[in-house]
Write a protein that holds these residues in place. Structure first.
Motif, PDB file in Angstrom:
ATOM      1  N   PRO A  29     -32.808  27.110  53.740  1.00 31.74           N
ATOM      2  CA  PRO A  29     -31.838  26.995  54.834  1.00 31.74           C
ATOM      3  C   PRO A  29     -32.135  25.775  55.700  1.00 31.74           C
ATOM      4  O   PRO A  29     -33.285  25.364  55.841  1.00 31.74           O
ATOM      5  N   MET A  30     -31.084  25.201  56.281  1.00 26.79           N
ATOM      6  CA  MET A  30     -31.231  23.982  57.070  1.00 26.79           C
ATOM      7  C   MET A  30     -31.134  24.223  58.573  1.00 26.79           C
ATOM      8  O   MET A  30     -31.758  23.525  59.356  1.00 26.79           O
ATOM      9  N   SER A  31     -30.329  25.202  58.988  1.00 31.13           N
ATOM     10  CA  SER A  31     -30.057  25.386  60.415  1.00 31.13           C
ATOM     11  C   SER A  31     -31.145  26.175  61.131  1.00 31.13           C
ATOM     12  O   SER A  31     -31.218  26.146  62.364  1.00 31.13           O
ATOM     13  N   ARG A  32     -31.956  26.899  60.382  1.00 36.63           N
ATOM     14  CA  ARG A  32     -33.042  27.685  60.950  1.00 36.63           C
ATOM     15  C   ARG A  32     -34.278  27.529  60.061  1.00 36.63           C
ATOM     16  O   ARG A  32     -34.161  27.381  58.844  1.00 36.63           O
ATOM     17  N   VAL A  34     -37.050  29.579  58.410  1.00 37.54           N
ATOM     18  CA  VAL A  34     -37.160  30.992  58.057  1.00 37.54           C
ATOM     19  C   VAL A  34     -38.441  31.197  57.251  1.00 37.54           C
ATOM     20  O   VAL A  34     -38.576  30.690  56.134  1.00 37.54           O
ATOM     21  N   LEU A  35     -39.362  31.938  57.828  1.00 39.25           N
ATOM     22  CA  LEU A  35     -40.656  32.215  57.211  1.00 39.25           C
ATOM     23  C   LEU A  35     -40.798  33.711  56.988  1.00 39.25           C
ATOM     24  O   LEU A  35     -40.524  34.510  57.887  1.00 39.25           O
ATOM     25  N   ALA A  36     -41.221  34.085  55.797  1.00 44.53           N
ATOM     26  CA  ALA A  36     -41.494  35.484  55.487  1.00 44.53           C
ATOM     27  C   ALA A  36     -42.999  35.693  55.473  1.00 44.53           C
ATOM     28  O   ALA A  36     -43.729  34.994  54.757  1.00 44.53           O
ATOM     29  N   LEU A  68     -40.779  34.054  46.982  1.00 38.19           N
ATOM     30  CA  LEU A  68     -40.236  33.714  48.301  1.00 38.19           C
ATOM     31  C   LEU A  68     -39.799  32.252  48.350  1.00 38.19           C
ATOM     32  O   LEU A  68     -38.717  31.936  48.866  1.00 38.19           O
ATOM     33  N   TRP A  69     -40.621  31.354  47.823  1.00 36.98           N
ATOM     34  CA  TRP A  69     -40.245  29.937  47.794  1.00 36.98           C
ATOM     35  C   TRP A  69     -38.992  29.715  46.951  1.00 36.98           C
ATOM     36  O   TRP A  69     -38.147  28.880  47.299  1.00 36.98           O
ATOM     37  N   ALA A  70     -38.859  30.443  45.838  1.00 30.07           N
ATOM     38  CA  ALA A  70     -37.697  30.279  44.973  1.00 30.07           C
ATOM     39  C   ALA A  70     -36.403  30.629  45.691  1.00 30.07           C
ATOM     40  O   ALA A  70     -35.341  30.079  45.382  1.00 30.07           O
ATOM     41  N   HIS A  71     -36.481  31.532  46.654  1.00 30.05           N
ATOM     42  CA  HIS A  71     -35.300  31.884  47.438  1.00 30.05           C
ATOM     43  C   HIS A  71     -35.058  30.909  48.587  1.00 30.05           C
ATOM     44  O   HIS A  71     -34.076  31.052  49.319  1.00 30.05           O
ATOM     45  N   GLY A  72     -35.953  29.951  48.763  1.00 27.76           N
ATOM     46  CA  GLY A  72     -35.778  28.958  49.808  1.00 27.76           C
ATOM     47  C   GLY A  72     -36.463  29.292  51.115  1.00 27.76           C
ATOM     48  O   GLY A  72     -36.305  28.567  52.100  1.00 27.76           O
ATOM     49  N   LEU A  73     -37.226  30.389  51.151  1.00 28.00           N
ATOM     50  CA  LEU A  73     -37.928  30.764  52.370  1.00 28.00           C
ATOM     51  C   LEU A  73     -39.310  30.125  52.407  1.00 28.00           C
ATOM     52  O   LEU A  73     -39.906  29.810  51.373  1.00 28.00           O
ATOM     53  N   GLY A  74     -39.827  29.940  53.615  1.00 29.27           N
ATOM     54  CA  GLY A  74     -41.217  29.559  53.771  1.00 29.27           C
ATOM     55  C   GLY A  74     -42.098  30.790  53.753  1.00 29.27           C
ATOM     56  O   GLY A  74     -41.622  31.922  53.940  1.00 29.27           O
ATOM     57  N   VAL A  75     -43.381  30.588  53.535  1.00 32.23           N
ATOM     58  CA  VAL A  75     -44.347  31.680  53.484  1.00 32.23           C
ATOM     59  C   VAL A  75     -45.270  31.596  54.686  1.00 32.23           C
ATOM     60  O   VAL A  75     -45.854  30.536  54.959  1.00 32.23           O
ATOM     61  N   LEU A 280     -31.617  38.468  50.733  1.00 39.02           N
ATOM     62  CA  LEU A 280     -30.536  38.584  51.704  1.00 39.02           C
ATOM     63  C   LEU A 280     -30.757  37.670  52.901  1.00 39.02           C
ATOM     64  O   LEU A 280     -29.800  37.099  53.438  1.00 39.02           O
ATOM     65  N   ALA A 281     -31.990  37.523  53.338  1.00 38.93           N
ATOM     66  CA  ALA A 281     -32.287  36.638  54.469  1.00 38.93           C
ATOM     67  C   ALA A 281     -31.911  35.206  54.139  1.00 38.93           C
ATOM     68  O   ALA A 281     -31.320  34.488  54.966  1.00 38.93           O
TER      69      ALA A 281
END
Length: 384
Positions: A29-32, A34-36, A68-75, A280-281
């Motif tokens: 995501p670019m606008s926020r 997002v870290l899981a 998590l990275w594959a979905h585009g989230l940070g860890v 979903l996030a």
């Protein structure tokens, strides 16, 4: 069909969904931001007793970070979701940081890592001793090229007798960090040993001290992570942050509205609940990138019921539900946790977590999830 127990022990029939699960993958995501906060996978044949060092299934633990990275989230690594202070000791956390940093570098994944003081044991000594423990962990994280999250310290909460002790410790840390860090305020609902953090049980007074520390060195603070489960307090706090300092929500109850934001700003995210909710996030936040606020809320709002269930009191045991869902989704081969925390929630609680997650389409293979849940129920005497 599967029979699920409720809190009274009564059984009811549940039919799992047949619709396809959330599609995988996508750009960050670019606008926020997002870290899981990611969980660790225990070795079911190793030490899961809580006595002595924890044994991890390293292959499965690191594979989940790649998910998590594959979905585009940070860890967010080595945080409370990874059972820091609840089964995962300091040496294992250090090894987790080292291994995850290498994996992140290999794939270009966004990684932040928790720096704590859990190598100390009671009696903890002085605030200076606590500061030295922080320095050791910060050096380890920065030495591996990751951004540090300065976690709230049980040791500092135990030895600090006034707000100035927090100012001194955090001020010294911020003066010497190589780059900007994230400061974490974890409320006592997540860890009762953190009651009165920042030198006061009055949250207004504690907030003032916290913001004073940030304002003294805003160039060294990437952001603050607020885990108080108080939406109004988080909104008020983020409006008082210096320009350029992010507010990362840690509110696992109100994250859709906090991430969406208002006319005065928004929160980024560093959330344990985004461990199971990653698909979903990511999907919701990419909708927000396009300006589709209604679509963002339509995807994320239905997840709150699951989040509130996982994080119901005692909140600190939310990790049990997180790991259950990872097992049901096929991310690991066993429902086992370090410290024996797979037994920290009741069977009806786990059954409801399964039902809510299935309703959201979180299981890539719903049939496998149903079969695994049925096996868990059978161990506890619930036959199909």
């Amino acid at each position: 069909m599967i029979r699920l127990p409720d809190a009274s022990g009564a059984l009811r029939t549940y039919t799992p969904r047949e619709s396809p699960p959330v599609p995988p993958g996508g750009p960050p995501p670019m606008s926020r931001t997002v870290l899981a906060a990611a969980h660790v996978v225990a070795d079911p044949f190793g030490n899961t007793t809580g006595h002595g060092p924890a044994d991890l299934d390293w292959e499965a633990t690191l594979a989940f970070r790649h998910h998590l990275w594959a979905h585009g989230l940070g860890v967010a690594e080595a945080m409370d979701t990874a059972q820091r202070g609840m089964g995962l000791d300091a040496p294992a956390a250090a090894e987790l940081v080292r291994r995850s940093a290498a994996e992140a570098k290999a794939v270009g994944g966004h990684l932040v890592c928790g720096a704590g003081t859990d190598q100390l044991t009671p009696p903890y000594g002085t605030p200076a001793d606590v500061c030295a423990a922080y320095e050791q962990q910060l050096a380890h994280i920065e030495g591996h090229g990751a951004t540090a999250v300065v976690m709230a310290s049980r040791a500092l909460a135990a030895v600090a007798t006034e707000a100035d002790h927090y100012r001194e410790v955090y001020g010294r840390l911020l003066r010497q960090t190589a780059g900007p860090v994230i400061l974490h305020w974890l409320g006592p609902m997540f860890d009762p040993a953190l009651e009165g953090y920042w030198g006061s049980t009055d949250l207004d007074t504690a907030t003032d001290t916290f913001l004073d520390i940030v304002a003294d060195r805003p160039d060294k603070v990437d952001g603050v992570k607020v885990s108080l489960l108080d939406v109004d307090r988080e909104r008020a706090l983020r409006r008082r942050l210096p320009a350029g300092v992010r507010c990362y929500t840690g509110d696992d109850f109100h994250y859709p509205e906090l991430i969406e934001g208002d006319a005065h700003g928004h929160s980024d995210a560093l959330l344990g609940v985004f461990d199971p909710l990653a698909p979903l996030a990511a999907r919701a936040t990419r909708l927000l990138d396009t300006g589709d606020r209604q679509g963002f809320r339509a995807v994320l709002d239905p997840t709150v019921a699951l989040a509130r269930h996982l994080f119901e009191p005692p909140t600190r045991y939310y990790k049990t539900g997180v790991v259950l869902l990872a097992w049901l989704a096929g991310h690991q081969d066993a429902f086992a946790m370090v410290g024996g925390l797979h037994s920290a929630r009741s069977l009806p609680h786990l059954a409801r977590a399964y039902e809510l997650a299935d309703g959201l389409g979180l299981f890539p293979d719903p049939g496998r999830a149903e079969e695994r849940m049925a096996r868990l129920l059978a161990v506890h005497g619930v036959e199909r």
